[in-house]
Scaffold this active site. Structure first.
Site, PDB file in Angstrom:
ATOM      1  N   ASN A 148      29.792  33.597  15.765  1.00  0.00           N
ATOM      2  CA  ASN A 148      28.493  33.394  15.140  1.00  0.00           C
ATOM      3  C   ASN A 148      27.712  34.705  15.092  1.00  0.00           C
ATOM      4  OD1 ASN A 148      26.219  31.914  13.967  1.00  0.00           O
ATOM      5  ND2 ASN A 148      27.162  30.101  14.876  1.00  0.00           N
ATOM      6  N   HIS A 172      38.045  28.640  14.320  1.00  0.00           N
ATOM      7  CA  HIS A 172      37.353  28.453  13.036  1.00  0.00           C
ATOM      8  C   HIS A 172      38.205  27.663  12.041  1.00  0.00           C
ATOM      9  CE1 HIS A 172      34.568  29.347   9.790  1.00  0.00           C
ATOM     10  NE2 HIS A 172      33.812  30.063  10.598  1.00  0.00           N
ATOM     11  N   HIS A 207      30.765  37.077  13.985  1.00  0.00           N
ATOM     12  CA  HIS A 207      32.153  36.777  14.381  1.00  0.00           C
ATOM     13  C   HIS A 207      32.928  37.996  14.892  1.00  0.00           C
ATOM     14  CE1 HIS A 207      31.565  32.746  13.247  1.00  0.00           C
ATOM     15  NE2 HIS A 207      31.993  32.772  12.005  1.00  0.00           N
ATOM     16  N   GLU A 246      32.849  24.071  15.070  1.00  0.00           N
ATOM     17  CA  GLU A 246      33.113  25.203  15.944  1.00  0.00           C
ATOM     18  C   GLU A 246      32.368  25.038  17.272  1.00  0.00           C
ATOM     19  OE1 GLU A 246      32.341  28.868  13.507  1.00  0.00           O
ATOM     20  OE2 GLU A 246      31.965  27.307  12.006  1.00  0.00           O
TER      21      GLU A 246
END
Length: 329
Positions: free
Chosen positions: A78, A175, A104, A294
């Site tokens: 994130n 993911h 990420h 996620e």
């Protein structure tokens, strides 16, 4: 369980694919990016379909890295605001690869490395690598191991572990996009979603949390009871259970047509629901063609002392586990 050559990177590095099969489920995992390439599961009538969005060959992942199809994401899953964070009085600068923010793990996060692999029992594979001090701007030499395994019921268990030699921040997730009607079967919007969360962390226009907690009751974000999911969702849910030592079921995804059900159990305190509205036209999947669930700590936690901490210090161990269960009804 078996391993085979899947492809070769442009620099000559081989990429292998591990196939796990148990309880009527077959899952394939790549050493490149720790990617869950496929998950084949039965429907209510026993008909098997591949339900994880991915590509048949390595070139697809190299050509389309942006959606993070099936990938193991880190060091920090994130967003981190402004592509920087402070820890113990020192500022660390990261790649701004999502507008003004870091996303990420940076330009070459964990999803773009080839991991070492070894069997873990009869039904699992253990991936490992060392992220050197300063990789993508993050401090500390981080030793990471992630184990993918199938239990007797065919549930996919993903167990993460990491240690560091200097203070750092860590937030790891997977993911995978799920379409329980079958990968490539069109939009997954309309799948029924349930999330055991009374609150979420609202975000600004660039996807960064404001720092507040917002009740979902009476809003389009309320999935405490299962209902069809619509577009426009990319939000972190504050799981009612909080962080736990063992995985607790927190969410489910159901395709009414096939009867396939995915359940999500985790030790993590948060879950990002993403409806993938922005798939590019050159992808073989339509916008909304998969739903990502996620499990994670919260976005931008290094800037938010009121969020669960993502700091890992020498002598400590980052440990997390998420279980994806499959059934038909």
């Amino acid at each position: 369980m078996r391993s085979e050559l899947f492809g070769t990177l442009p620099d000559g590095t081989p990429v292998h694919r591990w196939t796990l099969e148990r309880g009527g489920v077959r899952v394939r995992v790549l050493t490149y990016g720790g990617i869950v390439q496929s998950a084949e599961v039965p429907d209510r009538s026993g008909r098997v379909a591949q339900v994880a969005l991915g590509f048949e060959g390595l070139q697809g992942y190299l050509a389309h890295p942006g959606p993070y199809f099936g990938a193991l994401v880190g060091r920090y899953a994130n967003r981190i605001a402004g592509g920087a964070f402070a820890l113990d009085g020192r500022t660390y600068r990261l790649a701004r690869n999502n507008g003004p923010n870091a996303l990420h793990g940076g330009e070459r996060g964990f999803d773009k490395h080839v991991w070492d692999a070894e069997p873990d029992g009869a039904h699992g594979v253990r991936l490992s690598r060392v992220s050197p001090d300063g990789e993508e701007g993050y401090p500390g030499r981080l030793a990471v191991a992630v184990t993918y395994s199938l239990d007797g019921a065919g549930a996919l268990r993903i167990a993460y572990e990491a240690t560091t030699d200097a203070p750092t921040v860590v937030n790891l997730t997977n993911h995978t996009y799920w379409n329980l009607a079958g990968a490539g079967a069109g939009s997954a919007l309309g799948h029924e979603v349930r999330i055991a969360a009374s609150r979420l962390t609202p975000v600004d226009g660039s996807g960064i949390p404001t720092g507040a907690y917002e009740e979902v009751g009476g809003t389009r974000f309320d999935f405490r009871s299962a209902r069809a999911v619509g577009p426009g969702l990319d939000h972190n849910y504050v799981l009612d259970k909080g962080g736990t030592a063992e995985p607790v079921e927190v969410a489910s995804l159901c395709d009414p047509g096939s009867g396939r059900v995915l359940t999500v159990s985790t030790t993590e305190p948060g879950l990002q629901l993403y409806t993938a509205d922005h798939f590019a036209p050159d992808l073989p999947f339509a916008p909304g063609g998969g739903i990502a669930l996620e499990t994670q700590h919260f976005p931008d936690s290094p800037h938010r002392p009121g969020f669960p901490s993502t700091v890992l210090r020498p002598g400590g161990v980052f440990s997390s586990e998420t279980v994806y269960g499959f059934s038909g009804r």
